[in-house]
Design a protein around this motif. Structure first.
Motif, PDB file in Angstrom:
ATOM      1  N   PRO A   1       0.802  -1.231   0.000  1.00 51.44           N
ATOM      2  CA  PRO A   1       0.000   0.000   0.000  1.00 51.44           C
ATOM      3  C   PRO A   1       0.835   1.282   0.000  1.00 51.44           C
ATOM      4  CG  PRO A   1      -0.839  -1.506   1.648  1.00 51.44           C
ATOM      5  CD  PRO A   1       0.438  -2.082   1.146  1.00 51.44           C
ATOM      6  N   VAL A   2       1.922   1.299   0.769  1.00 50.71           N
ATOM      7  CA  VAL A   2       2.740   2.519   0.818  1.00 50.71           C
ATOM      8  C   VAL A   2       3.389   2.786  -0.535  1.00 50.71           C
ATOM      9  CG1 VAL A   2       4.817   3.549   1.815  1.00 50.71           C
ATOM     10  CG2 VAL A   2       3.153   2.466   3.298  1.00 50.71           C
ATOM     11  N   SER A   3       3.918   1.757  -1.176  1.00 50.67           N
ATOM     12  CA  SER A   3       4.527   1.975  -2.482  1.00 50.67           C
ATOM     13  C   SER A   3       3.470   2.394  -3.508  1.00 50.67           C
ATOM     14  CB  SER A   3       5.279   0.738  -2.948  1.00 50.67           C
ATOM     15  OG  SER A   3       4.417  -0.357  -3.050  1.00 50.67           O
TER      16      SER A   3
ATOM     17  N   LEU B   1       1.240   7.289  -6.569  1.00 54.59           N
ATOM     18  CA  LEU B   1       0.132   8.132  -7.005  1.00 54.59           C
ATOM     19  C   LEU B   1       0.432   9.617  -6.843  1.00 54.59           C
ATOM     20  CD1 LEU B   1      -2.941   6.206  -5.549  1.00 54.59           C
ATOM     21  CD2 LEU B   1      -2.088   6.207  -7.892  1.00 54.59           C
ATOM     22  N   ARG B   2       1.420   9.947  -6.054  1.00 55.47           N
ATOM     23  CA  ARG B   2       1.772  11.355  -5.843  1.00 55.47           C
ATOM     24  C   ARG B   2       2.288  11.963  -7.143  1.00 55.47           C
ATOM     25  NH1 ARG B   2       5.882  12.131  -1.639  1.00 55.47           N
ATOM     26  NH2 ARG B   2       5.088  14.235  -1.622  1.00 55.47           N
ATOM     27  N   PRO B   3       2.160  13.258  -7.301  1.00 56.40           N
ATOM     28  CA  PRO B   3       2.700  13.868  -8.518  1.00 56.40           C
ATOM     29  C   PRO B   3       4.230  13.786  -8.543  1.00 56.40           C
ATOM     30  CG  PRO B   3       1.643  15.522  -7.111  1.00 56.40           C
ATOM     31  CD  PRO B   3       1.442  14.190  -6.471  1.00 56.40           C
ATOM     32  N   ASN B   4       4.776  13.450  -9.680  1.00 59.82           N
ATOM     33  CA  ASN B   4       6.225  13.305  -9.880  1.00 59.82           C
ATOM     34  C   ASN B   4       6.862  12.347  -8.873  1.00 59.82           C
ATOM     35  OD1 ASN B   4       6.117  15.191 -11.977  1.00 59.82           O
ATOM     36  ND2 ASN B   4       6.313  16.873 -10.524  1.00 59.82           N
ATOM     37  N   PRO B   5       6.405  11.103  -8.824  1.00 60.74           N
ATOM     38  CA  PRO B   5       7.004  10.163  -7.861  1.00 60.74           C
ATOM     39  C   PRO B   5       8.420   9.792  -8.281  1.00 60.74           C
ATOM     40  CG  PRO B   5       5.513   8.994  -9.298  1.00 60.74           C
ATOM     41  CD  PRO B   5       5.394  10.455  -9.653  1.00 60.74           C
ATOM     42  N   SER B   6       9.272   9.663  -7.299  1.00 61.00           N
ATOM     43  CA  SER B   6      10.637   9.211  -7.576  1.00 61.00           C
ATOM     44  C   SER B   6      10.802   7.793  -7.025  1.00 61.00           C
ATOM     45  CB  SER B   6      11.654  10.146  -6.930  1.00 61.00           C
ATOM     46  OG  SER B   6      11.614  10.038  -5.534  1.00 61.00           O
ATOM     47  N   LEU B   7      11.807   7.125  -7.521  1.00 62.03           N
ATOM     48  CA  LEU B   7      12.067   5.764  -7.061  1.00 62.03           C
ATOM     49  C   LEU B   7      12.450   5.763  -5.585  1.00 62.03           C
ATOM     50  CD1 LEU B   7      12.155   2.867  -7.967  1.00 62.03           C
ATOM     51  CD2 LEU B   7      14.528   3.187  -8.628  1.00 62.03           C
ATOM     52  N   PHE B   8      13.088   6.833  -5.120  1.00 61.95           N
ATOM     53  CA  PHE B   8      13.438   6.945  -3.705  1.00 61.95           C
ATOM     54  C   PHE B   8      12.183   6.945  -2.836  1.00 61.95           C
ATOM     55  CE2 PHE B   8      14.079   9.660   0.024  1.00 61.95           C
ATOM     56  CZ  PHE B   8      15.060   8.934   0.679  1.00 61.95           C
ATOM     57  N   GLU B   9      11.180   7.748  -3.216  1.00 68.22           N
ATOM     58  CA  GLU B   9       9.948   7.820  -2.424  1.00 68.22           C
ATOM     59  C   GLU B   9       9.217   6.483  -2.410  1.00 68.22           C
ATOM     60  OE1 GLU B   9       8.025  10.970  -4.476  1.00 68.22           O
ATOM     61  OE2 GLU B   9       8.931  12.525  -3.235  1.00 68.22           O
ATOM     62  N   ILE B  10       9.166   5.821  -3.556  1.00 68.90           N
ATOM     63  CA  ILE B  10       8.503   4.524  -3.620  1.00 68.90           C
ATOM     64  C   ILE B  10       9.293   3.494  -2.809  1.00 68.90           C
ATOM     65  CG2 ILE B  10       7.829   2.661  -5.177  1.00 68.90           C
ATOM     66  CD1 ILE B  10       7.330   4.857  -7.301  1.00 68.90           C
TER      67      ILE B  10
ATOM     68  N   LEU C   1      10.853   3.943  -0.110  1.00 65.53           N
ATOM     69  CA  LEU C   1      10.722   4.140   1.337  1.00 65.53           C
ATOM     70  C   LEU C   1       9.749   3.149   1.971  1.00 65.53           C
ATOM     71  CD1 LEU C   1      10.712   8.017   1.698  1.00 65.53           C
ATOM     72  CD2 LEU C   1      12.494   6.439   2.414  1.00 65.53           C
ATOM     73  N   ALA C   2       8.979   2.461   1.158  1.00 68.67           N
ATOM     74  CA  ALA C   2       8.034   1.479   1.689  1.00 68.67           C
ATOM     75  C   ALA C   2       8.758   0.325   2.369  1.00 68.67           C
ATOM     76  CB  ALA C   2       7.143   0.957   0.564  1.00 68.67           C
ATOM     77  N   THR C   3       9.933  -0.030   1.886  1.00 67.22           N
ATOM     78  CA  THR C   3      10.665  -1.157   2.465  1.00 67.22           C
ATOM     79  C   THR C   3      11.128  -0.879   3.896  1.00 67.22           C
ATOM     80  OG1 THR C   3      11.334  -1.864   0.276  1.00 67.22           O
ATOM     81  CG2 THR C   3      12.600  -2.727   2.119  1.00 67.22           C
ATOM     82  N   PRO C   4      11.790   0.268   4.175  1.00 70.51           N
ATOM     83  CA  PRO C   4      12.148   0.509   5.578  1.00 70.51           C
ATOM     84  C   PRO C   4      10.941   0.715   6.487  1.00 70.51           C
ATOM     85  CG  PRO C   4      13.063   2.231   4.153  1.00 70.51           C
ATOM     86  CD  PRO C   4      12.382   1.243   3.294  1.00 70.51           C
ATOM     87  N   MET C   5       9.854   1.279   5.938  1.00 70.14           N
ATOM     88  CA  MET C   5       8.638   1.426   6.749  1.00 70.14           C
ATOM     89  C   MET C   5       8.098   0.052   7.136  1.00 70.14           C
ATOM     90  SD  MET C   5       6.497   4.432   4.966  1.00 70.14           S
ATOM     91  CE  MET C   5       7.175   6.060   4.727  1.00 70.14           C
ATOM     92  N   SER C   6       8.139  -0.879   6.206  1.00 69.81           N
ATOM     93  CA  SER C   6       7.696  -2.239   6.480  1.00 69.81           C
ATOM     94  C   SER C   6       8.579  -2.892   7.539  1.00 69.81           C
ATOM     95  CB  SER C   6       7.726  -3.059   5.193  1.00 69.81           C
ATOM     96  OG  SER C   6       7.490  -4.409   5.453  1.00 69.81           O
ATOM     97  N   SER C   7       9.878  -2.668   7.458  1.00 73.57           N
ATOM     98  CA  SER C   7      10.795  -3.244   8.447  1.00 73.57           C
ATOM     99  C   SER C   7      10.535  -2.684   9.832  1.00 73.57           C
ATOM    100  CB  SER C   7      12.238  -2.955   8.043  1.00 73.57           C
ATOM    101  OG  SER C   7      12.531  -3.586   6.824  1.00 73.57           O
ATOM    102  N   ILE C   8      10.228  -1.399   9.915  1.00 73.81           N
ATOM    103  CA  ILE C   8       9.937  -0.781  11.217  1.00 73.81           C
ATOM    104  C   ILE C   8       8.666  -1.382  11.813  1.00 73.81           C
ATOM    105  CG2 ILE C   8       9.220   1.377  12.310  1.00 73.81           C
ATOM    106  CD1 ILE C   8      11.188   2.796  10.379  1.00 73.81           C
ATOM    107  N   VAL C   9       7.643  -1.558  10.985  1.00 71.13           N
ATOM    108  CA  VAL C   9       6.391  -2.156  11.473  1.00 71.13           C
ATOM    109  C   VAL C   9       6.631  -3.589  11.935  1.00 71.13           C
ATOM    110  CG1 VAL C   9       4.102  -2.950  10.751  1.00 71.13           C
ATOM    111  CG2 VAL C   9       4.878  -0.670  10.137  1.00 71.13           C
ATOM    112  N   GLN C  10       7.425  -4.346  11.192  1.00 68.86           N
ATOM    113  CA  GLN C  10       7.716  -5.726  11.583  1.00 68.86           C
ATOM    114  C   GLN C  10       8.493  -5.767  12.899  1.00 68.86           C
ATOM    115  OE1 GLN C  10       9.329  -8.302   8.551  1.00 68.86           O
ATOM    116  NE2 GLN C  10       8.171  -7.241   6.968  1.00 68.86           N
ATOM    117  N   LEU C  11       9.405  -4.840  13.093  1.00 66.00           N
ATOM    118  CA  LEU C  11      10.163  -4.775  14.342  1.00 66.00           C
ATOM    119  C   LEU C  11       9.246  -4.453  15.517  1.00 66.00           C
ATOM    120  CD1 LEU C  11      12.940  -4.849  15.716  1.00 66.00           C
ATOM    121  CD2 LEU C  11      13.118  -2.410  15.244  1.00 66.00           C
TER     122      LEU C  11
END
Length: 58
Positions: free
Chosen positions: A14-16, A21-30, A32-42
């Protein structure tokens, strides 16, 4: 195993998607879903361990 499923399908996908969907998405912003997922799992892991220790004391 459940924390991995929650992290992947409940956070990472969902985060990715919403970041793309944001205007002008960059690969960096997309990406960021991986570290967010790791934080939730921790957090889920630490919460589960706290529950087990609390049950062990009782």
């Amino acid at each position: 195993m459940l924390q991995g499923i929650i992290g992947a399908f409940g956070v990472r996908v969902p985060v990715s998607y919403f970041m793309s969907l944001r205007p002008n998405p960059s690969l960096f912003e997309i990406g960021l879903a991986t570290p967010m997922s790791s934080i939730v799992q921790l957090i889920l892991y630490l919460g589960f361990m706290a529950i087990l220790k609390r049950r062990e004391k009782q």
